[in-house]
Design an enzyme around this catalytic site. Structure first.
Site, PDB file in Angstrom:
ATOM      1  N   LYS A   1      -7.103  -5.218  -2.574  1.00  0.00           N
ATOM      2  CA  LYS A   1      -7.810  -5.682  -1.380  1.00  0.00           C
ATOM      3  C   LYS A   1      -8.781  -4.610  -0.878  1.00  0.00           C
ATOM      4  O   LYS A   1      -8.679  -3.447  -1.255  1.00  0.00           O
ATOM      5  CB  LYS A   1      -6.815  -6.052  -0.272  1.00  0.00           C
TER       6      LYS A   1
ATOM      7  N   ASP B   1       0.798  -1.245   0.000  1.00  0.00           N
ATOM      8  CA  ASP B   1       0.000   0.000   0.000  1.00  0.00           C
ATOM      9  C   ASP B   1       0.825   1.287   0.000  1.00  0.00           C
ATOM     10  O   ASP B   1       0.523   2.233   0.753  1.00  0.00           O
ATOM     11  CB  ASP B   1      -0.938   0.014   1.215  1.00  0.00           C
TER      12      ASP B   1
ATOM     13  N   CYS C   1      -1.842  -2.417   7.879  1.00  0.00           N
ATOM     14  CA  CYS C   1      -1.798  -3.370   6.766  1.00  0.00           C
ATOM     15  C   CYS C   1      -0.484  -4.148   6.689  1.00  0.00           C
ATOM     16  O   CYS C   1      -0.483  -5.318   6.310  1.00  0.00           O
ATOM     17  CB  CYS C   1      -2.059  -2.637   5.458  1.00  0.00           C
TER      18      CYS C   1
END
Length: 417
Positions: free
Chosen positions: A291, A166, A336
């Site tokens: 995701k 990310d 994450c």
């Protein structure tokens, strides 16, 4: 003689320190390298002459610079090479290892450029007992091969994946920029570190993950009124603030409700905020994982959603490429990144978090997640040691334990005490 002792002593002490501080150990790495090499050759020659004495003296000893693990790698880990490896540490040449033989084996296996790491005597004894299947106080070749083949192969020739989590605009300069979060980290600082790791380390696989949310996603603070608050929620949606945790009434498959941290709207599909940072190096033929696409449930991890109801394609794609080791970097450490690392451990990958290539939301949560990950077998390193680990030169004992235990379980020889 004094100079010899000084050099030799320093060389023996460095790897023990490496467990405590990679940067300290690195500062000694170029001291008297030629003298160190010649000393080790002399010691190896003397040891070989002694260990090959007696009735075995007629056998040809291995070359002075013989490395059983390097030989295994070069010969594709054949059973014959494993036999040579076993004989190399069998000092009495009786087809079985003593505890001292086993200790020397562990010291050679768990080393950094042939300098052994410190391993506690209790752990050595535990490994010995776990390998000694028939409890006859010695280890034969079949026990060695069954217990250690997979662990040795993964240590000496790992198949490594870099999972870049990310590194997206919204976490760096957009609606959920880390510099506005409690830890005040700057997300852009990971970009040059990750780029250097991509450039300098020969990873077998590279994967990029993306938060990829629909506009009506449950995690968005702006959407808190779209769902009913569960009676068990610690706070109602009306009174909640950004970063508060609310429990929403779930769908039919989420009857216990959905616990959700409320974040500012971020990484909305096909918006500039969801793009990777412009300076992040892109690699052709990389894996791309999207995701958080289900509006009713969040997905911090690159492997599973937060309720483990559905999985992404990442695990299947890593297994298709025979990956053994997963290195995790990116944003955010305590959200994450930590979730991805934990699921990598749960999926039986040897898991490494590269700390200087991560930034987080909350310092206290970073420490909580760090402790939990450590307890479960994930290790934390700086990027400067990663090349050696990926090449198989730097073989750390703490990253091998999980795979060893999982192998014992698979072959039916795990008996926890």
């Amino acid at each position: 003689m004094r100079q010899f002792l000084l050099v030799f002593t320093r060389r023996l002490l460095i790897p023990c320190g490496a467990l405590l501080s990679g940067s300290v150990a690195a500062s000694f790495s170029n001291i008297n390298e030629q003298k160190h090499h010649s000393i080790l050759k002399s010691i190896g020659r003397n040891f070989s002459e002694r260990s090959m004495g007696g009735k075995e003296a007629s056998m040809s000893p291995p070359p002075v610079d013989y490395d059983p693990f390097d030989s295994l790698r070069k010969n594709n880990f054949s059973d014959e090479e494993f036999k040579k490896c076993f004989r190399y540490f069998d000092s009495n040449k009786k087809g079985a290892w003593s505890r001292e033989d086993f200790r020397r084996f562990l010291s050679a296996l768990f080393s950094n450029k042939k300098r052994p790491y410190c391993i506690l005597s209790d752990l050595i004894e535990q490994y010995f007992c776990e390998t000694d299947f028939n409890q006859d106080q010695k280890i034969d070749f079949d026990e060695f091969l069954s217990a250690w083949k997979k662990t040795i192969k993964c240590a000496v020739k790992p198949v490594s994946a870099l999972v870049i989590v990310d590194v997206q605009n919204d976490f760096i300069s957009g609606s959920l920029a880390l510099h506005s979060c409690p830890a005040n980290h700057r997300g852009e600082e990971v970009v040059p570190v990750i780029n250097r790791v991509i450039r300098d380390v020969n990873f077998d696989v590279i994967a990029y993950t993306y938060d990829w949310h629909p506009l009506n996603h449950i995690s968005f603070y702006e959407n808190r009124h779209l769902r009913k608050t569960a009676p068990t929620s610690p706070i109602s949606a009306d009174k909640a603030h950004i970063l508060d945790t609310v429990i929403f009434v779930g769908t039919s498959e989420l009857t216990n409700g959905v616990e959700q941290v409320l974040w500012p709207a971020h990484c909305v599909q096909k918006t500039p905020g969801a793009d990777l940072h412009r300076d992040l190096t892109r690699i052709d033929n990389a894996i791309h994982v999207y995701k958080g696409t289900n509006p009713e449930i969040d997905s911090y991890s690159a492997f599973w959603d937060n309720m483990k109801l559905s999985k992404t394609s990442l695990d299947d794609q890593l297994r298709e490429r025979f990956v053994t080791d997963v290195y995790v970097v990116g944003l955010a450490t305590d959200v994450c990144v930590a979730s991805t690392a934990m699921h990598a451990v749960e999926n039986n990958y040897r898991t490494v978090l590269i700390e200087d290539a991560c930034r987080g939301v909350n310092e206290k949560e970073i420490e909580v997640k760090r402790t939990k990950l450590n307890e479960n077998g994930c290790i934390f390193v700086d990027s400067n040691v990663v090349p050696g680990m990926v090449s198989g030169e730097d073989r750390r004992p703490e990253v091998a334990r999980g795979m060893f235990v999982n192998n014992l379980k698979a072959i039916g020889h795990y008996n926890p005490h």
